[in-house]
Design an enzyme around this catalytic site. Structure first.
Site, PDB file in Angstrom:
ATOM      1  N   LYS A   1       0.864  -1.179   0.000  1.00  0.00           N
ATOM      2  CA  LYS A   1       0.000   0.000   0.000  1.00  0.00           C
ATOM      3  C   LYS A   1       0.897   1.225   0.000  1.00  0.00           C
ATOM      4  CE  LYS A   1      -3.582   2.364   2.664  1.00  0.00           C
ATOM      5  NZ  LYS A   1      -4.507   2.274   3.797  1.00  0.00           N
TER       6      LYS A   1
ATOM      7  N   LYS B   1      -1.990  -1.575  -3.925  1.00  0.00           N
ATOM      8  CA  LYS B   1      -2.853  -0.402  -3.835  1.00  0.00           C
ATOM      9  C   LYS B   1      -2.031   0.865  -3.969  1.00  0.00           C
ATOM     10  CE  LYS B   1      -5.871   1.883  -0.580  1.00  0.00           C
ATOM     11  NZ  LYS B   1      -6.328   1.992   0.762  1.00  0.00           N
TER      12      LYS B   1
HETATM   13  C1  PBG Z   1      -7.451   3.170   5.699  1.00  0.00           C
HETATM   14  C2  PBG Z   1      -7.715   3.109   4.247  1.00  0.00           C
HETATM   15  C3  PBG Z   1      -7.555   4.109   3.293  1.00  0.00           C
HETATM   16  C4  PBG Z   1      -7.975   3.587   2.093  1.00  0.00           C
HETATM   17  C5  PBG Z   1      -8.347   2.277   2.336  1.00  0.00           C
HETATM   18  N1  PBG Z   1      -8.152   1.999   3.678  1.00  0.00           N
HETATM   19  C6  PBG Z   1      -7.149   5.526   3.434  1.00  0.00           C
HETATM   20  C7  PBG Z   1      -5.745   5.861   3.714  1.00  0.00           C
HETATM   21  O1  PBG Z   1      -4.858   5.012   3.834  1.00  0.00           O
HETATM   22  O2  PBG Z   1      -5.525   7.067   3.894  1.00  0.00           O
HETATM   23  C8  PBG Z   1      -8.023   4.323   0.783  1.00  0.00           C
HETATM   24  C9  PBG Z   1      -8.996   3.799  -0.190  1.00  0.00           C
HETATM   25  C10 PBG Z   1      -9.315   4.705  -1.310  1.00  0.00           C
HETATM   26  O3  PBG Z   1      -8.730   5.780  -1.516  1.00  0.00           O
HETATM   27  O4  PBG Z   1     -10.232   4.317  -2.043  1.00  0.00           O
HETATM   28  N2  PBG Z   1      -6.129   3.039   6.068  1.00  0.00           N
HETATM   29 ZN    ZN Z   2      -5.639   3.815   8.120  1.00  0.00          ZN
END
Ligand code: PBG
Ligand code: ZN
Length: 317
Positions: free
Chosen positions: A189, A242
């Site tokens: 991520k 992601k």
């Molecule tokens: C929580 C989370 C996030 C997303 C998924 N889980 C936000 C982040 O990390 O700030 C983002 C998903 C999206 O942008 O569609 N940690």
């Molecule tokens: Zn988070």
């Protein structure tokens, strides 16, 4: 080459990658306080759902052929330690129970495991002296995952990018007897500008700093493979990359290297860009979405988390 492009049926016959409705996972926002749904301004077509309307929404999705959802909770109360994230009567916990009661066997219920919607500072873990404390956070994440497992969640999705989160969650689940609860690890991520619309939707913008001390630097593809390797070692059943679109190379490398069930998260910013261009009449939405989702699958994703899921399923149906 054109002989096999001559008619739609010939093209279908030789098609290599076929996007299916069963590949799609719809993210759902559920807000504790709501009595009716509220449109998300940064994500046209998406809504923050009230707890009482989730079953109806899931029913619509199932009818259209989307059989997996991932839940994001928006709690009434936030505090330093995100103490409502693992509350037995928390918004996600209650929603899981409802969905499992209503649709057991028909719907795969997943839930995101993180703290940022629940902490007053908006970071994904416990903050000590202005830093995100890795090992303090681990205990909290395991406790959240166990609280979801208690309500019957099928798959938990740890998204905090805290080192050791998959191992600690697997251990926590096993210790409590939830050996069948699977883990979809947000393995690679990346710290991304494409999460912007989501943070507006879920009220989870960090109050100070950013997430770059825990989310990945997008310039490091080898590191993405090390992240995936670690999560697999720690017990991940599914690994996720992601975002998706600027990361198709990572999806391909993860799939080729590990041959694991691989998920890609087509994130909020990727969704909203398409919606904005379509609204302006600059692109044809349906064909653009199907092209994007097929591209993500072609890169190696077995499943795709996408806000387009409901509409795409309609188009594919
Ligand atoms: C929580 C989370 C996030 C997303 C998924 N889980 C936000 C982040 O990390 O700030 C983002 C998903 C999206 O942008 O569609 N940690
Ligand atoms: Zn988070």
């Amino acid at each position: 080459m054109r002989r096999l492009r001559k008619t739609p049926v010939i093209r279908e016959l030789v098609r290599e990658v076929q996007l299916q409705r069963s590949d799609l996972i719809q993210p759902l926002f559920v807000e504790e306080d709501l009595t009716s749904d509220v449109p998300v301004s940064t994500m046209p077509g998406q809504r923050r759902l009230s707890p009482s309307s989730v079953v109806r929404e899931a029913n619509t999705l199932i009818e259209k052929g989307v059989k997996s959802v991932i839940l994001f909770g928006i709690p009434r109360i936030k505090d330093e330690n995100g103490s409502h994230a693992d509350a037995a009567d928390g918004v996600v916990q209650r929603t899981i129970r409802q969905l499992k009661n209503e649709f057991d066997g028909e719907l795969v219920v997943m839930a995101d495991v993180c703290m940022c919607q629940y902490t007053s500072h908006g970071h994904c873990g416990i903050v000590r002296d202005g830093q995100i404390d890795n090992d303090e956070t681990l205990k909290r994440l395991a406790s959240i995952a166990v609280s979801y497992a208690r309500e019957g969640v099928d798959i938990v999705g740890p998204s905090a990018m805290i080192d050791g989160q998959v191992k600690t969650i697997r251990q926590g689940l096993d210790d409590q007897g939830f050996k069948e609860t699977a883990i979809m690890a947000y393995a690679a991520k990346h710290a991304s500008s494409f999460f912007g619309p989501f943070r507006e939707a879920a009220f989870s913008k960090p109050e100070f700093g950013d997430r770059r001390t825990y989310q990945m630097d997008y310039s490091n593809p080898d590191e993405a493979l090390r992240e995936a390797a670690l999560d697999i070692q720690e017990g991940a059943d599914i690994v996720m990359v992601k975002p998706a679109l600027a990361y198709l190379d990572i999806i391909r490398r993860v799939k080729d290297r590990f041959s694991m069930p691989t998920a890609a998260y087509n994130v909020s910013g990727e969704y909203s860009m398409v919606k904005a261009a379509a609204r302006e009449g600059w692109i044809d939405e349906k064909s653009a979405v199907l092209e994007i989702l097929t591209g993500i699958k072609r890169a190696g994703a077995d499943m795709i988390l996408t806000y387009h899921a409901k509409e795409a399923a309609e188009w594919l149906g």
